[in-house]
Design an enzyme around this catalytic site. Structure first.
Site, short mmCIF file in Angstrom:
data_model
loop_
_atom_site.label_atom_id
_atom_site.label_comp_id
_atom_site.label_asym_id
_atom_site.label_seq_id
_atom_site.Cartn_x
_atom_site.Cartn_y
_atom_site.Cartn_z
N GLY A 17 0.83 -1.20 0.00
CA GLY A 17 0.00 0.00 0.00
C GLY A 17 0.86 1.24 0.00
O GLY A 17 2.09 1.19 -0.08
N GLY A 18 0.19 2.37 0.12
CA GLY A 18 0.92 3.63 0.15
C GLY A 18 -0.02 4.81 0.05
O GLY A 18 -1.17 4.67 -0.36
N GLY A 19 0.46 5.96 0.45
CA GLY A 19 -0.32 7.17 0.39
C GLY A 19 0.55 8.33 -0.01
O GLY A 19 1.64 8.15 -0.57
N GLY A 20 0.09 9.53 0.25
CA GLY A 20 0.84 10.71 -0.15
C GLY A 20 2.12 10.90 0.64
O GLY A 20 3.06 11.52 0.16
N MET A 21 2.17 10.37 1.86
CA MET A 21 3.32 10.59 2.72
C MET A 21 4.33 9.45 2.69
O MET A 21 5.53 9.66 2.81
CB MET A 21 2.86 10.79 4.18
CG MET A 21 1.99 12.00 4.40
SD MET A 21 2.88 13.54 4.11
CE MET A 21 2.21 13.97 2.50
N ALA A 22 3.84 8.22 2.58
CA ALA A 22 4.72 7.08 2.76
C ALA A 22 4.25 5.90 1.94
O ALA A 22 3.11 5.86 1.47
CB ALA A 22 4.79 6.71 4.25
N VAL A 24 4.00 1.59 2.09
CA VAL A 24 3.91 0.53 3.09
C VAL A 24 4.32 -0.79 2.45
O VAL A 24 3.83 -1.15 1.37
CB VAL A 24 2.49 0.42 3.67
CG1 VAL A 24 2.43 -0.67 4.73
CG2 VAL A 24 2.04 1.75 4.26
N LYS A 39 6.46 1.15 7.19
CA LYS A 39 6.05 2.38 6.51
C LYS A 39 7.31 3.19 6.24
O LYS A 39 8.03 3.59 7.17
CB LYS A 39 5.06 3.15 7.37
CG LYS A 39 4.61 4.46 6.74
CD LYS A 39 3.37 4.99 7.42
CE LYS A 39 2.16 4.17 7.08
NZ LYS A 39 0.90 4.77 7.56
N ASP A 133 -6.39 12.20 12.61
CA ASP A 133 -6.60 11.81 11.21
C ASP A 133 -7.44 10.54 11.13
O ASP A 133 -7.12 9.62 10.39
CB ASP A 133 -5.25 11.61 10.51
CG ASP A 133 -5.38 11.64 8.99
OD1 ASP A 133 -6.38 12.17 8.49
OD2 ASP A 133 -4.49 11.11 8.30
#
Length: 735
Positions: A17-22, A24, A39, A133
């Site tokens: 997975g992953g998002g805008g910051m990091a 995974v 992460k 959050d």
């Protein structure tokens, strides 16, 4: 990154997975032999010292939490420019994926999930940690149904530093509390407001506030009221809706005072006696600025005193008292004269009207299909009057300016001067196109349907865009404010597929020049070239590519780092392992197959050799301090034994040469006349360093070479062992 070891302990297995910051990754904790989630901070933030400081501090604070509904944090570390957090690995999905798949959820399931989140928040709040959050993306649902709240470690750092990062805080603005949107200090009740929105979304399948930009959504949190959830899902009990209404109050003082209080309400809201409770009511606070109804001030009538009394006035009669009255003959004469004049006028009017009543008849002509001007002329020629109120409207099949109806039918006989009303065709009424650019495709379709456009008139066209988020409208045809026919015009919406991406090429086992060419051809940028030793990749070729693996979608211009093999590391030991083998029966052919393991990998084939007499075979091994060699021997497809070759023994020259004897009782056949003839051999052509097939005349030389090799590598083995080995070798060379 995959295959890389972080901290010398965590071996990265795959990206999950992953998002805008990091990003995974799933990894293996080599020390404790368990799966963990790692992460890794994205590269664009590794030079932000303030962010890194808060990232590490918040992650260490979250590591103090220990609760069954909180993802445990095991470790925080840094390796070069890689900052990472090691946490519990949860097999399952996040709540956002579940909502997308099957929202609205069952009421009891949604309440159960919200109750576990509230329990986790209660534990965090008691440890002075505010999540900040809470959103479905940060709620993990395990295969056993256990709810796990994650991202305690970076929430505060994210919200303070990355307000414009796509997919992170911008996505979180839908779950902001009003005080969070204002930018003021947030507390425990801010988390409860976000939890109320999560429960709202689980039960309705939609968010309470939507807007064209993050700012517009934040303003709605501050100023607007949301649609109550039972409007979208009537199956929600009133008691559950009350929990949402209370947790989402704009005034923090009107919300639950603690996560424990909200959890208690969630645990009891589905009890039979509560399901149909009265809707919760919040009285409005007095506002000195609100509009009020004030009584009108009426002016006093002239001549009325402030007390309401009418002042007394002197009358003329008081002045005329005592004077004698006289008769007035002028007034009756005037009345008689007026009466006579009125009678004369009435006689004249009757005579005139009588003359007017005799009006000739005319026949109404047919003016349908004529232009308005010609129709007027035709009616006027007949002595008819065209009504000033002409009906002008669009009629299918009728050109503008053409008469399509008249109030008097053709052939009707009417009096001259009668009025006829005409209906005249007009241009079709057009609609001005609204702007749907920037909206999601579904939102745009809803807006266009509201204009009277049929859904089958709306066509979708997908294209790449570096500026517009995936799924949002890039452009529209017709354009904004252009007039169009909602019933006939085709609407084309160009929808973003996101930034145009390319597939990351596979650089492993490529030379540096080949890798650079592949990176350049894909439109990527070579950021850095690093060197590292490798047991499995030959010198001068790529061992790994970072930060993305082959086949991953990347954006043109992304920077790639490659690692080039420098060959075996200095501590690697190139060791020739010797083993004495014999056929199953002396003088008869046997197939000897050998496999081995060393630092280069497992399940390696040395080859197969057919022998009729005892021989010394040499297996080249590459040993590492933490990787021993393993040699397995098969004779005639039957496993015989496995021999361990340790690094330390090989380095010290203390490895014992094993001997594989023929089976006991086996005798050479009486008709075998040439037991020492050349043996047949089948060897893996890819195996490097294997000895050539020995013949009878070469065995002594091979023995001599082996003795020399053993002499170079270290002290000789026990005398008995050496003698035994020599006897076997010499026996193989006798005629």
């Amino acid at each position: 990154m995959i295959g890389h070891q972080l901290g010398g302990r965590y071996e990265v297995i795959e990206r999950v997975g992953g998002g805008g910051m990091a990003l995974v990754y799933k990894a293996q904790d080599l020390l404790l032999n368990r799966n963990v989630a790692i992460k890794v901070l994205r590269q664009q933030f590794v030079h932000d010292e303030e962010f890194i400081r808060r990232f590490r501090r918040e992650a260490q604070s979250a590591a103090s939490l220990s609760h069954p509904n909180v993802v445990s944090i095991y470790d925080v570390g840094q390796e070069d420019d890689v900052h990472y957090i090691v946490m519990e690995y949860v097999e399952g999905k996040n709540l956002n994926e579940i909502i997308k798949e099957r929202a609205p959820l069952q009421v009891d399931e949604a309440v159960r999930i919200a109750s576990q989140i509230a329990d986790a928040l209660d534990h965090a709040h008691h440890n002075q940690i505010i999540h900040r959050d809470i959103k479905p993306h940060n709620i993990l649902i395990g295969r056993n149904g256990r709810v796990k709240v994650t991202d305690f470690g970076i929430a505060r750092a994210v919200t303070s530093t990355t307000i414009t990062q796509t997919g992170s805080v911008v996505g979180s603005v839908h779950y902001f509390s009003p005080e969070h949107a204002k930018g003021i200090v947030t507390g425990e009740k801010s988390d409860l407001y976000s939890l109320g929105i999560v429960l709202y979304q689980m039960l309705t399948g939609q968010l309470p506030f939507l807007g064209e930009s993050p700012i517009s959504v934040a303003l709605k949190h501050l100023q607007e009221e949301f649609d109550e959830p039972r409007k979208f899902n009537p199956l929600i009990p009133q008691s559950v809706e009350n929990v949402i209404l209370k947790s989402m109050r704009k005034n923090p003082q009107e919300r639950y005072q603690s996560a424990r209080e909200m959890q208690t309400d969630l645990e009891t809201c589905l009890m039979p006696e509560r399901r149909n409770e009265t809707k919760i009511d919040f009285p409005d606070e007095d506002d000195i600025d609100q509009t009020r109804v004030m009584p009108a001030i009426k002016p006093e009538p002239r001549g009325v005193t402030s007390t309401g009394a009418v002042p007394v006035m002197d009358s003329d009669d008081d002045h005329n008292k005592g004077k004698p009255k006289t008769k007035n003959w002028k007034k009756p004469a005037l009345l008689i004269s007026l009466t006579v004049l009125i009678l004369i006028a009435m006689v004249g009017v009757v005579w005139y009207v009588k003359g007017m009543l005799v009006v000739p008849d005319v026949t109404v002509p047919n003016v349908i299909g004529q232009t308005e001007e010609k129709a007027r002329q035709m009616l006027q020629d007949k002595g008819l009057v065209v009504s000033t109120e002409v009906i002008r409207k669009y009629k299918e099949g009728v050109d503008p300016g053409i008469v399509f109806d008249q109030t008097r039918n053709e052939g009707d006989v009417v009096k001259e001067g009668s009025e006829v009303q005409l209906s005249v065709g007009a241009e079709k009424e057009l609609t001005k196109m609204i702007s749907v650019e920037g909206d999601t495709y579904d939102e745009a379709v809803k807006k266009l349907i509201a204009l009277g456009i049929n859904e089958d008139q709306i066509k979708r066209k997908d294209d790449f865009s570096n500026d517009i988020a995936s799924g949002n409208v890039i452009s529209q045809t017709p354009g904004v404010d252009v007039e169009f026919d909602p019933k006939e015009t085709e609407i084309v919406l160009t929808v973003s597929k996101g930034a145009k991406t390319v597939k990351m090429p596979d650089l492993k086992n490529k030379t540096r020049s080949q890798a650079e060419e592949l990176i350049r051809s894909a439109g990527l940028v070579l950021a850095q070239v690093q060197e590292e030793p490798s047991y499995t990749i030959e010198q001068g070729k790529v061992t790994q590519q970072w930060p993305v693996e082959a086949g991953t979608e990347v954006n043109p211009g992304d920077k790639i780092t490659i690692f080039i093999s420098t060959g075996y590391p200095p501590e690697a030991l190139n060791y020739d392992y010797n083993i004495n083998v014999s056929p199953k029966e002396e003088g008869k052919s046997s197939k000897i197959r050998i496999t081995f393991e060393d630092a280069r990998g497992k399940n390696q084939e040395w080859g197969t050799r057919t022998i009729k007499s005892a021989q010394l075979l040499t297996i080249p091994l590459i040993l590492a301090p933490n990787v021993d060699g393993v040699v397995s021997v098969y004779r005639d497809d039957q496993f015989l034994d496995t021999y361990l070759v340790s690094y330390s023994e090989a380095k010290n020259g203390t490895v014992v040469v094993p001997t594989i004897e023929p089976e006991k009782g086996a005798q050479p056949p009486p008709d075998e006349t040439d037991p020492g003839k050349v043996d047949e051999e089948t060897v893996d052509p890819n195996q490097e360093g294997e000895p050539d097939t020995p013949v009878d005349g070469e065995v002594d030389n091979e023995e001599g070479d082996t003795s020399a090799m053993n002499k170079e590598k270290g002290p000789s083995k026990a005398k008995g062992k050496d003698n035994k080995k020599k006897e076997v070798v010499n026996a193989s060379s006798r005629p």
